[in-house]
Design a protein around this motif. Structure first.
Motif, PDB file in Angstrom:
ATOM      1  N   GLY A  51       0.810  -1.215   0.000  1.00 31.69           N
ATOM      2  CA  GLY A  51       0.000   0.000   0.000  1.00 31.69           C
ATOM      3  C   GLY A  51       0.841   1.261   0.000  1.00 31.69           C
ATOM      4  N   LEU A  52       2.089   1.149   0.450  1.00 34.30           N
ATOM      5  CA  LEU A  52       2.994   2.302   0.475  1.00 34.30           C
ATOM      6  C   LEU A  52       3.718   2.418  -0.862  1.00 34.30           C
ATOM      7  CD1 LEU A  52       4.493   1.782   4.052  1.00 34.30           C
ATOM      8  CD2 LEU A  52       2.427   3.038   3.383  1.00 34.30           C
ATOM      9  N   TYR A  53       4.591   1.469  -1.119  1.00 31.78           N
ATOM     10  CA  TYR A  53       5.319   1.457  -2.395  1.00 31.78           C
ATOM     11  C   TYR A  53       6.027   0.120  -2.539  1.00 31.78           C
ATOM     12  CZ  TYR A  53       9.645   2.147   0.275  1.00 31.78           C
ATOM     13  OH  TYR A  53      10.681   1.991   1.137  1.00 31.78           O
ATOM     14  N   GLU A  54       6.480  -0.173  -3.732  1.00 30.73           N
ATOM     15  CA  GLU A  54       7.299  -1.355  -3.995  1.00 30.73           C
ATOM     16  C   GLU A  54       8.535  -0.943  -4.789  1.00 30.73           C
ATOM     17  OE1 GLU A  54       5.211  -5.213  -4.845  1.00 30.73           O
ATOM     18  OE2 GLU A  54       3.511  -3.876  -5.203  1.00 30.73           O
ATOM     19  N   TYR A  55       9.654  -1.505  -4.390  1.00 29.45           N
ATOM     20  CA  TYR A  55      10.926  -1.225  -5.074  1.00 29.45           C
ATOM     21  C   TYR A  55      11.253  -2.398  -5.977  1.00 29.45           C
ATOM     22  CZ  TYR A  55      15.997  -0.959  -5.702  1.00 29.45           C
ATOM     23  OH  TYR A  55      17.259  -0.948  -6.233  1.00 29.45           O
ATOM     24  N   ASP A  56      11.369  -2.132  -7.269  1.00 30.60           N
ATOM     25  CA  ASP A  56      11.625  -3.186  -8.256  1.00 30.60           C
ATOM     26  C   ASP A  56      13.130  -3.327  -8.485  1.00 30.60           C
ATOM     27  OD1 ASP A  56      11.572  -5.024 -10.269  1.00 30.60           O
ATOM     28  OD2 ASP A  56      10.044  -4.008 -11.463  1.00 30.60           O
ATOM     29  N   ALA A  57      13.779  -4.057  -7.584  1.00 34.33           N
ATOM     30  CA  ALA A  57      15.226  -4.243  -7.663  1.00 34.33           C
ATOM     31  C   ALA A  57      15.625  -5.091  -8.870  1.00 34.33           C
ATOM     32  CB  ALA A  57      15.731  -4.891  -6.381  1.00 34.33           C
ATOM     33  N   VAL A  58      14.761  -6.038  -9.244  1.00 37.23           N
ATOM     34  CA  VAL A  58      15.067  -6.916 -10.378  1.00 37.23           C
ATOM     35  C   VAL A  58      15.128  -6.105 -11.677  1.00 37.23           C
ATOM     36  CG1 VAL A  58      14.242  -8.865 -11.759  1.00 37.23           C
ATOM     37  CG2 VAL A  58      14.054  -8.928  -9.256  1.00 37.23           C
ATOM     38  N   ALA A  59      14.158  -5.210 -11.856  1.00 36.34           N
ATOM     39  CA  ALA A  59      14.145  -4.380 -13.069  1.00 36.34           C
ATOM     40  C   ALA A  59      15.368  -3.471 -13.115  1.00 36.34           C
ATOM     41  CB  ALA A  59      12.869  -3.551 -13.123  1.00 36.34           C
ATOM     42  N   ARG A  60      15.786  -2.960 -11.960  1.00 37.63           N
ATOM     43  CA  ARG A  60      16.952  -2.080 -11.936  1.00 37.63           C
ATOM     44  C   ARG A  60      18.231  -2.846 -12.274  1.00 37.63           C
ATOM     45  NH1 ARG A  60      19.842   1.224  -7.080  1.00 37.63           N
ATOM     46  NH2 ARG A  60      20.672   2.922  -8.367  1.00 37.63           N
ATOM     47  N   LEU A  61      18.321  -4.066 -11.765  1.00 34.19           N
ATOM     48  CA  LEU A  61      19.478  -4.908 -12.075  1.00 34.19           C
ATOM     49  C   LEU A  61      19.536  -5.226 -13.567  1.00 34.19           C
ATOM     50  CD1 LEU A  61      21.876  -6.676 -11.213  1.00 34.19           C
ATOM     51  CD2 LEU A  61      20.247  -8.515 -10.741  1.00 34.19           C
ATOM     52  N   ARG A  62      18.382  -5.564 -14.131  1.00 33.81           N
ATOM     53  CA  ARG A  62      18.321  -5.876 -15.558  1.00 33.81           C
ATOM     54  C   ARG A  62      18.709  -4.667 -16.401  1.00 33.81           C
ATOM     55  NH1 ARG A  62      13.121  -6.728 -15.997  1.00 33.81           N
ATOM     56  NH2 ARG A  62      12.779  -4.577 -16.696  1.00 33.81           N
TER      57      ARG A  62
END
Length: 297
Positions: free
Chosen positions: A83-94
């Motif tokens: 509900g707050l936020y999600e950090y897309d670490a996988v997309a950043r790594l890619r």
């Protein structure tokens, strides 16, 4: 007295107080609860049987008050962080492996949640947190601070998000599990009682203004008789009654067909709109069988 579901919109938006709408029959105690929660700036926790209009209440409040609606429907896998936020670490790594320039700004991989959207809205919004009891027991506690202070911290970007305008928060629960006391203390509570016959007649009248009185009386009598059958696993709700009446009208079923003059014929026509599991259907079949056997004795 009780409230009931709505399947449309209508009302006089922007008058500052919730007084129901043309498409939602609201009782006095519900209106008091909504307006008290708004005045206190506390979440309104609404409980009641499924199908009594808890979810649609948020839409009607938004319509009546002329405010945007943000809906967060909770599932068993939902976490408070979503509900707050999600950090897309996988997309950043890619993207980093591909040499994408976006990786230089971590904010490109932060996806806002429903609470963030409500906090960032230019005007006060109505935030629906629907069926909070579906999530794990820690979910309500994980939202205590955010709902209390109306702010949260984004660790990846080192920023604090503060609500521009305190949203009107409506939280629904079907009582599938108990909510923590600390969470309950921060809410204004209202229980939607199941509508009595008089209120239900008003509700049906909103949806079917041209329904003949004889059909209305026959349908309501049959409906409440079904709800009172001992051993029923799932009692039919307001929304299911409205579905059933719609089918009765479409199929042109006469009022006489709904009147149980013989206990051997207990199952109403088009019962699939009212009875939603095989145990309840079998219950009515057994009752009809026993009535037939008693008639032969």
């Amino acid at each position: 007295m009780s409230e009931a579901s709505s399947r449309g919109t209508g009302g006089k938006p922007g008058n500052g107080r919730f007084e129901g709408t043309e498409r939602y029959v609201a009782t006095e105690d519900l209106m008091v609860a909504v307006n008290a929660a708004v005045a206190l700036g506390r979440p309104l926790l609404v409980k009641g049987e499924p199908g009594t209009g808890k979810t649609v209440l948020a839409r009607e409040i938004a319509m009546a008050l002329g405010k945007p609606l943000i809906e967060w429907h909770i599932k068993s896998t939902t976490k408070a962080q979503h509900g707050l936020y999600e950090y897309d670490a996988v997309a950043r790594l890619r993207d980093g492996q591909l040499g994408d320039e976006r990786v230089k700004d971590i904010a490109n991989y932060i996806h806002r949640g429903k609470l963030w959207n409500a906090f960032a809205a230019d005007e006060q919004a109505v935030l629906l947190i629907d069926e909070i009891d579906k999530a794990d027991i820690e979910f309500p506690n994980d939202l205590l601070l955010e709902l209390d202070r109306m702010e949260f911290h984004v660790y990846e970007t080192r920023e604090t998000v503060v609500a521009r305008n305190r949203p009107i928060v409506l939280i629904t629960s079907n009582n599938e599990k108990e909510l923590p006391d600390a969470f309950l203390r921060r809410c204004f509570f209202h229980y939607i009682r199941f509508p009595d016959a008089e209120t239900m007649e008003r509700i049906v009248g909103v949806h079917f203004p041209d329904l003949k009185k004889e059909m209305l009386r026959a349908a309501l009598t049959a409906f409440y008789e079904i709800r009172e059958v001992p051993g029923l696993k799932k009692k039919p709700s307001t929304s299911e009654l409205l579905d059933w009446i719609k089918l009765l009208v479409v199929e042109d079923i006469p009022p006489e067909a709904l009147k149980v003059t013989d206990k051997k014929d207990l199952i109403p026509p088009l019962y699939g709109a009212l009875l939603k599991n095989e145990q309840d259907v079998h219950l009515f079949e057994r009752l009809a069988f026993l009535a037939r056997r008693e008639g032969r004795a």
